[in-house]
Design an enzyme around this catalytic site. Sequence first.
Site, PDB file in Angstrom:
ATOM      1  N   GLU A   1      -9.677 -12.153  -7.580  1.00 51.68           N
ATOM      2  CA  GLU A   1      -8.350 -12.033  -6.959  1.00 51.68           C
ATOM      3  C   GLU A   1      -8.036 -13.230  -6.064  1.00 51.68           C
ATOM      4  O   GLU A   1      -7.032 -13.236  -5.352  1.00 51.68           O
ATOM      5  CB  GLU A   1      -8.203 -10.701  -6.208  1.00 51.68           C
ATOM      6  CG  GLU A   1      -9.374 -10.294  -5.367  1.00 51.68           C
ATOM      7  CD  GLU A   1      -9.233  -8.901  -4.758  1.00 51.68           C
ATOM      8  OE1 GLU A   1      -8.176  -8.268  -4.862  1.00 51.68           O
ATOM      9  OE2 GLU A   1     -10.219  -8.455  -4.140  1.00 51.68           O
TER      10      GLU A   1
ATOM     11  N   HIS B   1       0.799  -1.214   0.000  1.00 52.55           N
ATOM     12  CA  HIS B   1       0.000   0.000   0.000  1.00 52.55           C
ATOM     13  C   HIS B   1       0.834   1.267   0.000  1.00 52.55           C
ATOM     14  O   HIS B   1       0.411   2.299  -0.523  1.00 52.55           O
ATOM     15  CB  HIS B   1      -1.069  -0.053   1.081  1.00 52.55           C
ATOM     16  CG  HIS B   1      -2.157  -0.924   0.591  1.00 52.55           C
ATOM     17  ND1 HIS B   1      -3.137  -0.443  -0.232  1.00 52.55           N
ATOM     18  CD2 HIS B   1      -2.309  -2.255   0.651  1.00 52.55           C
ATOM     19  CE1 HIS B   1      -3.878  -1.456  -0.626  1.00 52.55           C
ATOM     20  NE2 HIS B   1      -3.401  -2.571  -0.098  1.00 52.55           N
TER      21      HIS B   1
ATOM     22  N   ARG C   1     -10.744   2.788  -4.405  1.00 50.64           N
ATOM     23  CA  ARG C   1     -10.612   1.965  -3.185  1.00 50.64           C
ATOM     24  C   ARG C   1     -11.332   2.679  -2.044  1.00 50.64           C
ATOM     25  O   ARG C   1     -10.728   3.472  -1.328  1.00 50.64           O
ATOM     26  CB  ARG C   1      -9.134   1.794  -2.828  1.00 50.64           C
ATOM     27  CG  ARG C   1      -8.338   0.908  -3.759  1.00 50.64           C
ATOM     28  CD  ARG C   1      -6.924   0.728  -3.241  1.00 50.64           C
ATOM     29  NE  ARG C   1      -6.245  -0.381  -3.873  1.00 50.64           N
ATOM     30  CZ  ARG C   1      -5.490  -0.286  -4.963  1.00 50.64           C
ATOM     31  NH1 ARG C   1      -5.309   0.879  -5.546  1.00 50.64           N
ATOM     32  NH2 ARG C   1      -4.901  -1.352  -5.458  1.00 50.64           N
TER      33      ARG C   1
ATOM     34  N   CYS D   1      -7.424  -4.300 -12.484  1.00 47.61           N
ATOM     35  CA  CYS D   1      -7.104  -3.112 -11.703  1.00 47.61           C
ATOM     36  C   CYS D   1      -5.942  -3.363 -10.743  1.00 47.61           C
ATOM     37  O   CYS D   1      -5.580  -2.503  -9.961  1.00 47.61           O
ATOM     38  CB  CYS D   1      -8.329  -2.607 -10.942  1.00 47.61           C
ATOM     39  SG  CYS D   1      -8.984  -3.825  -9.810  1.00 47.61           S
TER      40      CYS D   1
ATOM     41  N   ASN E   1      -2.841  -8.009  -7.688  1.00 47.79           N
ATOM     42  CA  ASN E   1      -2.003  -7.894  -6.489  1.00 47.79           C
ATOM     43  C   ASN E   1      -2.285  -9.061  -5.555  1.00 47.79           C
ATOM     44  O   ASN E   1      -1.385  -9.722  -5.047  1.00 47.79           O
ATOM     45  CB  ASN E   1      -2.282  -6.583  -5.748  1.00 47.79           C
ATOM     46  CG  ASN E   1      -2.121  -5.382  -6.651  1.00 47.79           C
ATOM     47  OD1 ASN E   1      -1.498  -5.484  -7.701  1.00 47.79           O
ATOM     48  ND2 ASN E   1      -2.689  -4.255  -6.269  1.00 47.79           N
ATOM     49  N   ASP E   2      -3.570  -9.296  -5.329  1.00 42.51           N
ATOM     50  CA  ASP E   2      -3.942 -10.417  -4.469  1.00 42.51           C
ATOM     51  C   ASP E   2      -3.904 -11.735  -5.227  1.00 42.51           C
ATOM     52  O   ASP E   2      -3.501 -12.751  -4.674  1.00 42.51           O
ATOM     53  CB  ASP E   2      -5.329 -10.182  -3.858  1.00 42.51           C
ATOM     54  CG  ASP E   2      -5.246  -9.258  -2.655  1.00 42.51           C
ATOM     55  OD1 ASP E   2      -4.315  -9.425  -1.848  1.00 42.51           O
ATOM     56  OD2 ASP E   2      -6.091  -8.358  -2.527  1.00 42.51           O
TER      57      ASP E   2
ATOM     58  N   ARG F   1     -15.281   0.308  -5.562  1.00 47.01           N
ATOM     59  CA  ARG F   1     -15.212  -0.982  -4.876  1.00 47.01           C
ATOM     60  C   ARG F   1     -15.711  -0.825  -3.450  1.00 47.01           C
ATOM     61  O   ARG F   1     -15.328   0.128  -2.764  1.00 47.01           O
ATOM     62  CB  ARG F   1     -13.766  -1.473  -4.859  1.00 47.01           C
ATOM     63  CG  ARG F   1     -13.605  -2.735  -4.038  1.00 47.01           C
ATOM     64  CD  ARG F   1     -12.216  -3.278  -4.109  1.00 47.01           C
ATOM     65  NE  ARG F   1     -11.283  -2.525  -3.301  1.00 47.01           N
ATOM     66  CZ  ARG F   1      -9.979  -2.758  -3.280  1.00 47.01           C
ATOM     67  NH1 ARG F   1      -9.468  -3.691  -4.062  1.00 47.01           N
ATOM     68  NH2 ARG F   1      -9.189  -2.061  -2.513  1.00 47.01           N
TER      69      ARG F   1
ATOM     70  N   ARG G   1       2.475 -10.141  -0.640  1.00 46.80           N
ATOM     71  CA  ARG G   1       2.783  -9.044  -1.576  1.00 46.80           C
ATOM     72  C   ARG G   1       3.579  -7.912  -0.948  1.00 46.80           C
ATOM     73  O   ARG G   1       4.180  -7.099  -1.649  1.00 46.80           O
ATOM     74  CB  ARG G   1       1.487  -8.492  -2.175  1.00 46.80           C
ATOM     75  CG  ARG G   1       0.578  -7.883  -1.149  1.00 46.80           C
ATOM     76  CD  ARG G   1      -0.820  -7.666  -1.685  1.00 46.80           C
ATOM     77  NE  ARG G   1      -1.078  -6.281  -2.015  1.00 46.80           N
ATOM     78  CZ  ARG G   1      -2.282  -5.803  -2.332  1.00 46.80           C
ATOM     79  NH1 ARG G   1      -3.319  -6.626  -2.409  1.00 46.80           N
ATOM     80  NH2 ARG G   1      -2.450  -4.544  -2.596  1.00 46.80           N
TER      81      ARG G   1
HETATM   82  C1  PEP Z   1      -5.620  -6.250  -6.178  1.00 50.41           C
HETATM   83  O1  PEP Z   1      -5.594  -7.074  -5.258  1.00 50.41           O
HETATM   84  O2  PEP Z   1      -5.043  -6.403  -7.272  1.00 50.41           O
HETATM   85  C2  PEP Z   1      -6.349  -4.979  -5.997  1.00 50.41           C
HETATM   86  C3  PEP Z   1      -6.495  -4.132  -6.987  1.00 50.41           C
HETATM   87  O3  PEP Z   1      -6.823  -4.704  -4.741  1.00 50.41           O
HETATM   88  P1  PEP Z   1      -5.912  -4.132  -3.545  1.00 50.41           P
HETATM   89  O4  PEP Z   1      -4.566  -3.822  -4.104  1.00 50.41           O
HETATM   90  O5  PEP Z   1      -6.611  -2.942  -3.004  1.00 50.41           O
HETATM   91  O6  PEP Z   1      -5.917  -5.298  -2.605  1.00 50.41           O
HETATM   92 MG    MG Z   2      -6.994  -6.887  -3.611  1.00 51.58          MG
END
Ligand code: PEP
Ligand code: MG
Length: 573
Positions: A426, A184, A291, A497, A449-450, A327, A460
């Site tokens: 995800e 983040h 987000r 995304c 990402n997830d 989201r 991550r």
């Molecule tokens: C992801 O997991 O790719 C995503 C876009 O959500 P976040 O990064 O907020 O977990």
């Molecule tokens: Mg995510």
Amino acid sequence: MMEFTGISASPGIARGKAFLFLEDKPTVPRYDIAASQVDFEYQRFLVALKKASAEVKGLVAGRDAALFEAQLLMFDDPELKSRVRQSLEQSRRNVEWTLMQIVEEMSAKLAGAESQYLRERTVDFSDAGSRILNHLMLRDRVRLSDMREPAILVTHNLMPSDTLGLDRNLVLGIAADAGGKTSHTAILARAGEIPAVLGLSDISRAVRPGDVIIVDGNSGTVVVNPDPATCARYDQSRLAWESKRSALQEQRDLPAETLDGKLLSLEANIEVPAEAASVLAHGADGIGLFRSEFLFIQPNKFPTEEEQLAAYTSVLVAMGERSVTIRTLDLGGDKVMPGFHMTADSNPLLGWRAIRFCLARPEIFRTQLRALFRASVHGSLRIMFPLISGPREVDRIIEIVSEVKADLRREGLPFREDVPIGIMIEVPSAAVTADILAERSDFFSIGTNDLIQYTLAVDRGNEKVAYLYEPFHPGVLRLIRTIIESAHARGIPVGMCGELAGDPMATVVLLGLGLDSFSMGPIGIPLIKRIVRSVRVSEAEAFVRSLVPMGSGAEIEGAVHRWMEDRLDFFSW
Ligand code: PEP
Ligand code: MG
């Protein structure tokens, strides 16, 4: 002069003085006192209390006073004073230890309180307690809200809640021990267009406040106390980088259309409504991920329906006819709201987070859905749900959505009936059952990402295993292909995304796999647009077919590099 290499997490080059932010826990001394010392210890407490209160009053100036209101009330609370006095008399321990015990005990009580209001006071109470403790121990605790002039932020790790009091305009660059490309801190840095290098291991121990730091987010390098020649070299790179950026900006108003005529949608990810201006400035076709949890990551309270309505409306209005995908709350895991104690999961990333939390707390979920539907009349809204792992969750969401709509109808509150409802893919189970989920959704958005973290079992945000976080791993690419094919077979569009959507190395592969829309930090859009406008979908598809027999992420990544360099002359920029 010292040089460090880390993970380049947000592009750009910055130079400035270090502002060191370390949230270390103090070791609180513990010793016995004589009965005759009780008065003296109590007086020390009163002096520290007064100083802490003055410190907070100083912070309130020019800010949202409500943020600090609860702390100020606690400093004036006679109950706290009498408890300290009583404990000193009974336990005969030094005041630092006594206070810490009281704060821990009272925080635990508040955290377990029935009333949400009281539970949410926990963070204020601990914060107020630690301020008094710092004054007692003569510790000079640095807070991000203390940053008053432009500087390079050097830290161990940055939690979303740490950034609350931070004036992002003052942060020239970020250098952090922890974090990876999709942590983040990285997402916040890119959103704020702040150059950042993360995963530097122990830079926060090597730097002293006021050291001169260069952060090169393009190469992942940080230089501490550079000599004049090094400064000159980096200044030159910065100028060159800025001129490339402005060249890319020139195509801002052109469509993201491939040479063979496929029109893609390049959208932006945002965290706070104020970023909508930057989205438009970078030529985005819409917002692919808002987000919403960042509205919730503020101490003390969840935003009300009216506050959320105002935030969502402002984004929809700013974006006009462009599509805005919001989201629902993705709290938990690495996104923790101060003062709201979720269960202490031993494995938070596999625990009570995102949609799981919302389905278990329907009053919070319904409030958000009401605000979203009410905002829908102001623009082109799509609603999306995070961390779906199977159809049961989607069925329950659909039920709640229709109940919320029925309530709004009954109350005569206007909303759009046709707001598309989509889900994030995800979790690997959702990817492999995408055909079933596609029957229940209007669109998919792939959260890489997830998805990568759960597919490869790689945290991550953990720099120690960052080398295993391979977006081009055949396992990941096969899942992405399955998701896109399943969605297209049922006629629904698929976007992405996760951060991979903004990685220029991945654009051709994703085009070849058939992705319809890409959503990324606004700053990434111009380069991705340039790539899209320079290639044919047919050649991207042929290239992806050539990758299928390859057995490792490294082999695929090498092939992508060579293709990009051979085919796109601007790519070695
Ligand atoms: C992801 O997991 O790719 C995503 C876009 O959500 P976040 O990064 O907020 O977990
Ligand atoms: Mg995510």
